[in-house]
Scaffold this motif. Sequence first.
Motif, PDB file in Angstrom:
ATOM      1  N   UNK A  53       8.856-142.788  -3.096  1.00 15.14           N
ATOM      2  CA  UNK A  53       9.815-141.750  -2.692  1.00 15.14           C
ATOM      3  C   UNK A  53       9.030-140.522  -2.082  1.00 15.14           C
ATOM      4  N   UNK A  54       7.993-140.515  -2.407  1.00 11.97           N
ATOM      5  CA  UNK A  54       7.295-139.233  -1.708  1.00 11.97           C
ATOM      6  C   UNK A  54       6.839-139.711  -0.197  1.00 11.97           C
ATOM      7  N   UNK A  55       6.765-140.946   0.355  1.00 11.63           N
ATOM      8  CA  UNK A  55       6.777-141.392   1.392  1.00 11.63           C
ATOM      9  C   UNK A  55       7.923-140.717   2.391  1.00 11.63           C
ATOM     10  N   UNK A  56       9.182-140.787   1.675  1.00  9.56           N
ATOM     11  CA  UNK A  56      10.122-140.313   2.498  1.00  9.56           C
ATOM     12  C   UNK A  56      10.403-138.571   2.302  1.00  9.56           C
ATOM     13  N   UNK A  57      10.035-138.114   1.302  1.00  7.45           N
ATOM     14  CA  UNK A  57      10.177-136.692   1.063  1.00  7.45           C
ATOM     15  C   UNK A  57       9.197-135.845   1.721  1.00  7.45           C
ATOM     16  N   UNK A  75      12.392-135.690   5.305  1.00  5.65           N
ATOM     17  CA  UNK A  75      13.847-135.884   4.982  1.00  5.65           C
ATOM     18  C   UNK A  75      14.604-134.603   4.988  1.00  5.65           C
ATOM     19  N   UNK A  76      15.564-134.860   5.880  1.00  6.96           N
ATOM     20  CA  UNK A  76      16.615-133.563   5.925  1.00  6.96           C
ATOM     21  C   UNK A  76      15.726-132.297   6.279  1.00  6.96           C
ATOM     22  N   UNK A  77      14.582-132.169   6.734  1.00  7.23           N
ATOM     23  CA  UNK A  77      13.778-131.101   6.944  1.00  7.23           C
ATOM     24  C   UNK A  77      13.631-130.186   5.745  1.00  7.23           C
ATOM     25  N   UNK A  78      13.722-130.755   4.516  1.00  4.98           N
ATOM     26  CA  UNK A  78      13.548-130.044   3.533  1.00  4.98           C
ATOM     27  C   UNK A  78      11.997-130.278   3.177  1.00  4.98           C
ATOM     28  N   UNK A 125       6.987-123.662 -15.839  1.00  4.69           N
ATOM     29  CA  UNK A 125       6.975-123.316 -17.209  1.00  4.69           C
ATOM     30  C   UNK A 125       5.824-124.237 -17.995  1.00  4.69           C
ATOM     31  N   UNK A 126       6.263-124.925 -18.969  1.00  4.60           N
ATOM     32  CA  UNK A 126       5.539-125.898 -19.784  1.00  4.60           C
ATOM     33  C   UNK A 126       5.688-127.222 -19.294  1.00  4.60           C
ATOM     34  N   UNK A 127       6.357-127.498 -18.195  1.00  6.69           N
ATOM     35  CA  UNK A 127       6.372-128.818 -17.724  1.00  6.69           C
ATOM     36  C   UNK A 127       6.190-129.064 -16.175  1.00  6.69           C
ATOM     37  N   UNK A 128       5.782-130.336 -15.961  1.00  8.77           N
ATOM     38  CA  UNK A 128       5.454-130.669 -14.524  1.00  8.77           C
ATOM     39  C   UNK A 128       6.590-131.565 -13.992  1.00  8.77           C
ATOM     40  N   UNK A 129       7.219-131.045 -13.164  1.00  3.88           N
ATOM     41  CA  UNK A 129       8.317-131.820 -12.336  1.00  3.88           C
ATOM     42  C   UNK A 129       7.724-132.808 -11.324  1.00  3.88           C
ATOM     43  N   UNK A 130       8.253-133.987 -11.227  1.00  2.92           N
ATOM     44  CA  UNK A 130       7.865-134.817 -10.330  1.00  2.92           C
ATOM     45  C   UNK A 130       8.170-134.386  -8.990  1.00  2.92           C
ATOM     46  N   UNK A 131       9.038-134.008  -8.276  1.00  2.09           N
ATOM     47  CA  UNK A 131       9.324-133.480  -6.978  1.00  2.09           C
ATOM     48  C   UNK A 131       9.992-132.307  -7.291  1.00  2.09           C
ATOM     49  N   UNK A 132      10.010-131.387  -6.188  1.00  3.92           N
ATOM     50  CA  UNK A 132      10.700-130.107  -6.063  1.00  3.92           C
ATOM     51  C   UNK A 132      11.207-129.671  -4.743  1.00  3.92           C
ATOM     52  N   UNK A 133      12.190-129.066  -4.701  1.00  8.67           N
ATOM     53  CA  UNK A 133      12.697-128.495  -3.195  1.00  8.67           C
ATOM     54  C   UNK A 133      12.984-127.107  -3.718  1.00  8.67           C
ATOM     55  N   UNK A 134      12.199-126.139  -3.322  1.00 16.01           N
ATOM     56  CA  UNK A 134      12.341-124.719  -3.998  1.00 16.01           C
ATOM     57  C   UNK A 134      13.869-124.245  -3.208  1.00 16.01           C
ATOM     58  N   UNK A 135      13.935-124.548  -1.939  1.00 17.12           N
ATOM     59  CA  UNK A 135      14.887-123.964  -0.987  1.00 17.12           C
ATOM     60  C   UNK A 135      16.267-124.345  -1.510  1.00 17.12           C
ATOM     61  N   UNK A 136      16.307-125.461  -2.317  1.00 14.43           N
ATOM     62  CA  UNK A 136      17.636-126.119  -2.921  1.00 14.43           C
ATOM     63  C   UNK A 136      17.507-125.736  -4.509  1.00 14.43           C
ATOM     64  N   UNK A 137      16.387-125.350  -4.835  1.00 18.30           N
ATOM     65  CA  UNK A 137      16.113-125.164  -6.314  1.00 18.30           C
ATOM     66  C   UNK A 137      16.642-126.430  -7.023  1.00 18.30           C
ATOM     67  N   UNK A 138      15.973-127.679  -6.368  1.00 21.85           N
ATOM     68  CA  UNK A 138      16.224-129.050  -6.943  1.00 21.85           C
ATOM     69  C   UNK A 138      14.764-129.605  -7.463  1.00 21.85           C
ATOM     70  N   UNK A 172      20.363-127.806   1.085  1.00 21.24           N
ATOM     71  CA  UNK A 172      20.904-127.256   2.127  1.00 21.24           C
ATOM     72  C   UNK A 172      21.048-127.765   3.181  1.00 21.24           C
ATOM     73  N   UNK A 173      22.288-127.490   4.037  1.00 22.92           N
ATOM     74  CA  UNK A 173      22.210-128.055   5.372  1.00 22.92           C
ATOM     75  C   UNK A 173      21.370-127.683   6.228  1.00 22.92           C
ATOM     76  N   UNK A 174      20.856-128.419   7.163  1.00 28.06           N
ATOM     77  CA  UNK A 174      19.688-128.212   8.253  1.00 28.06           C
ATOM     78  C   UNK A 174      20.440-128.318   9.664  1.00 28.06           C
ATOM     79  N   UNK A 175      19.740-127.660  10.461  1.00 27.63           N
ATOM     80  CA  UNK A 175      20.643-127.704  11.858  1.00 27.63           C
ATOM     81  C   UNK A 175      20.475-129.245  12.224  1.00 27.63           C
ATOM     82  N   UNK A 176      21.289-129.690  12.834  1.00 27.79           N
ATOM     83  CA  UNK A 176      21.289-131.071  13.536  1.00 27.79           C
ATOM     84  C   UNK A 176      20.846-131.044  14.965  1.00 27.79           C
ATOM     85  N   UNK A 177      20.466-132.089  15.646  1.00 25.89           N
ATOM     86  CA  UNK A 177      20.369-132.298  16.916  1.00 25.89           C
ATOM     87  C   UNK A 177      21.585-132.631  17.734  1.00 25.89           C
TER      88      UNK A 177
END
Length: 124
Positions: A24-28, A33-36, A45-58, A112-117
């Motif tokens: 998954x990291x290869x793609x992200x 991936x989607x310019x994110x 907090x007390x957890x370690x999240x596998x992957x995060x995208x701050x812009x999407x709060x994901x 979030x939507x990213x500009x497209x070409x």
Amino acid sequence: MRNQKSLSFAKKLRSQPTEAEGRLWYHLRAKRFAEAKFRRQTVIGPFIADFTCRAAMLVIELDGDAHGNTVEADAARTAFLEAQGWRVLRFSNNDVISNIEGVLSAIVRFLPLSPTLSPEGERE
């Protein structure tokens, strides 16, 4: 404030990814991936999240075989993250390994939507 022990553990996890995390990291990574911008093994907090995208709060969590026995703990973890304003997506390691396109299709809906070409190569 972030706990130094958690930060050290997150660094160790980044250096020893599971097969699914690596795939998954290869793609992200590197805004491929989607310019994110994604980060991996993020302390929240007390957890370690596998992957995060701050812009999407994901938060993206990959669950291995051991997670089948931790349903209650995973629910508490998700509740905590959601209370902090994060959206949590969970995928099994098997999903990532056998259906990476399906996993990526599910993730992109939360970004979030990213500009497209345009066909001429110019940003619309």
